[in-house]
Design an enzyme around this catalytic site. Sequence first.
Site, PDB file in Angstrom:
ATOM      1  NE  ARG A  82      25.659   0.869  10.075  1.00 48.32           N
ATOM      2  CZ  ARG A  82      26.579  -0.214  10.168  1.00 48.32           C
ATOM      3  NH1 ARG A  82      25.477  -1.288  10.356  1.00 48.32           N
ATOM      4  NH2 ARG A  82      27.528   0.112  11.424  1.00 48.32           N
ATOM      5  CG  HIS A 126      30.541  -3.098   8.280  1.00 47.38           C
ATOM      6  ND1 HIS A 126      29.890  -1.912   8.397  1.00 47.38           N
ATOM      7  CD2 HIS A 126      31.217  -4.578   8.524  1.00 47.38           C
ATOM      8  CE1 HIS A 126      29.245  -3.505   8.744  1.00 47.38           C
ATOM      9  NE2 HIS A 126      29.860  -4.839   8.848  1.00 47.38           N
ATOM     10  CD  GLU A 171      29.744  -5.503  14.534  1.00 45.34           C
ATOM     11  OE1 GLU A 171      30.726  -5.914  14.425  1.00 45.34           O
ATOM     12  OE2 GLU A 171      28.645  -5.290  14.930  1.00 45.34           O
ATOM     13  CG  ASN A 297      25.467  -3.369  14.652  1.00 52.47           C
ATOM     14  OD1 ASN A 297      25.008  -1.993  14.995  1.00 52.47           O
ATOM     15  ND2 ASN A 297      26.611  -3.153  14.407  1.00 52.47           N
ATOM     16  CE1 TYR A 299      23.613  -9.299  13.746  1.00 48.04           C
ATOM     17  CE2 TYR A 299      24.479  -8.212  14.574  1.00 48.04           C
ATOM     18  CZ  TYR A 299      24.066  -8.101  13.681  1.00 48.04           C
ATOM     19  OH  TYR A 299      23.518  -7.894  12.843  1.00 48.04           O
ATOM     20  CD  GLU A 351      26.108  -5.138  11.821  1.00 45.42           C
ATOM     21  OE1 GLU A 351      25.969  -5.448  11.699  1.00 45.42           O
ATOM     22  OE2 GLU A 351      26.207  -4.039  10.937  1.00 45.42           O
TER      23      GLU A 351
HETATM   24  O1  IFM Z   1      27.613  -9.550   9.555  1.00 47.62           O
HETATM   25  C1  IFM Z   1      28.073  -9.046   9.962  1.00 47.62           C
HETATM   26  C2  IFM Z   1      28.201  -7.972   9.900  1.00 47.62           C
HETATM   27  O2  IFM Z   1      29.705  -7.169   9.552  1.00 47.62           O
HETATM   28  C3  IFM Z   1      28.446  -7.000  11.783  1.00 47.62           C
HETATM   29  N1  IFM Z   1      27.932  -7.068  12.533  1.00 47.62           N
HETATM   30  C4  IFM Z   1      27.233  -8.291  12.757  1.00 47.62           C
HETATM   31  C5  IFM Z   1      27.097  -8.811  11.414  1.00 47.62           C
HETATM   32  C6  IFM Z   1      26.939 -10.357  11.843  1.00 47.62           C
HETATM   33  O3  IFM Z   1      27.563 -11.283  12.078  1.00 47.62           O
END
Ligand code: IFM
Length: 453
Positions: A82, A126, A171, A297, A299, A351
């Site tokens: 990706r 992006h 995002e 995505n 985290y 992600e």
């Molecule tokens: O590095 C970023 C990415 O560009 C977009 N999502 C979160 C990642 C980590 O912060």
Amino acid sequence: MTSDQDLHLQFPPAFEWGVATSAFQIEGASTEDGKGESIWDRFCRQPGVIADASNGDVACDHYHRLDSDLDLIQALGVDLYRFSVSWPRVQPLGSGAWNEVGLGFYERLVDGLLARGLRPHLTLNHWDLPQALQERGGWATREVVDRFTDYALGIQQRLGDRLAAITTHNEPWVVAMLGHEQGIFAPGLRDRKVALQVAHHLLVSHGMALKALRGAGASARLGIVLNLAPAYPATDSEADRARARLDDAKGRRWYTDPLFLGRYPQEAWNDFGGDVPQMREGDMDLIRQPLDYLGVNYYTRHMASAQGPWDTRRSGLPLTEMGWEIYARGLTDLLLTLHHDYTLPDVYITENGGAFPDALGPDGAIHDADRTDYLRTHIAAVADAMRAGVPMAGYMVWSLMDNFEWASGYAKRFGIVHVDYETQQRRLKDSARWYRSLLEQVRGRRARAVGER
Ligand code: IFM
């Protein structure tokens, strides 16, 4: 707990595995070969906005190291890669003339992936909007919707026949809120009304581009990528639970409800008051285009407290270098909530990963056991969601390699491959070796599945 031996068995052979990057974070060559200026090129030049005062001028020098980086991706044993296109590299002013050399770079990238048996997953936006469009008001203007659609069609015309997937935006919440409300990302504005208008234009441009791409006969699968965090109340109090519901409506459903239901969530709309966006008739139908996939995505989780922002250190959970709580269970919860709220298309984790200290050991290796643990537990969380019926199609690690982490500069390292920014040497971290061995097991299983037919 799922052991390493069993982890690959939790996924069907068709499940796809990958690694992810974005153009501004790795390419460098910010003024070369006719590339135009992006809002991130401009933003980085403002004093004090990037933690280490760095920029994307060189980054990982990927622009000049394309072939060896593609070899590196192939060596990991993934199915897909990706990446994003830098809009100002291919269309320097965001409208009008195209830059042949820039297009040629992405053509080499896509052909190089295909030659190595890898599927190209391309993201159109992006975050590195051409600065020339920002001078005319950027994402806050309606005009940008048409410009973005033209850009999408230009990419389709040139590369579309060879792409596995096209993602419109990465995002949108981040572009809108961090870029236009909090001002900590490009273009550095601080105005919530503008931010919500930007979010609306991102969603409308997504729908318009999808419709145009389908009209142009796109063979790639089409989707969008959202950053999502499940919202939990900090305590059991009614006030905290109400805050969690509202935060969820403003942060997650503000994007997913329009995409899947064709409307903004009412409670968030009421809460935003006079800051809600201006809309045109038909906008919500445009936004609700059928999706081939949703990219998620993930985290960390979001803790909601009626007392104000939550200090992540209070939970007692381990934190990544970003100060984000490590909470794999949140990924399962999030996917189950999405599955409950909507009829989902295929879902990719587009992600997932963490920033960790990553000391280079005396043996020349990077023993990032914390990252390997992070990946293992989150992949197991995906398996849990899949077992509960969520239509999971794939998983991508963020990131292939250490790179420019936006306002944090180069100090925060998310890669499974280490980058020495002095020499640009790439070194596999232990986490990359672990991921590669997981994928070797997947391959063995696929080969057996074919043999058994
Ligand atoms: O590095 C970023 C990415 O560009 C977009 N999502 C979160 C990642 C980590 O912060």
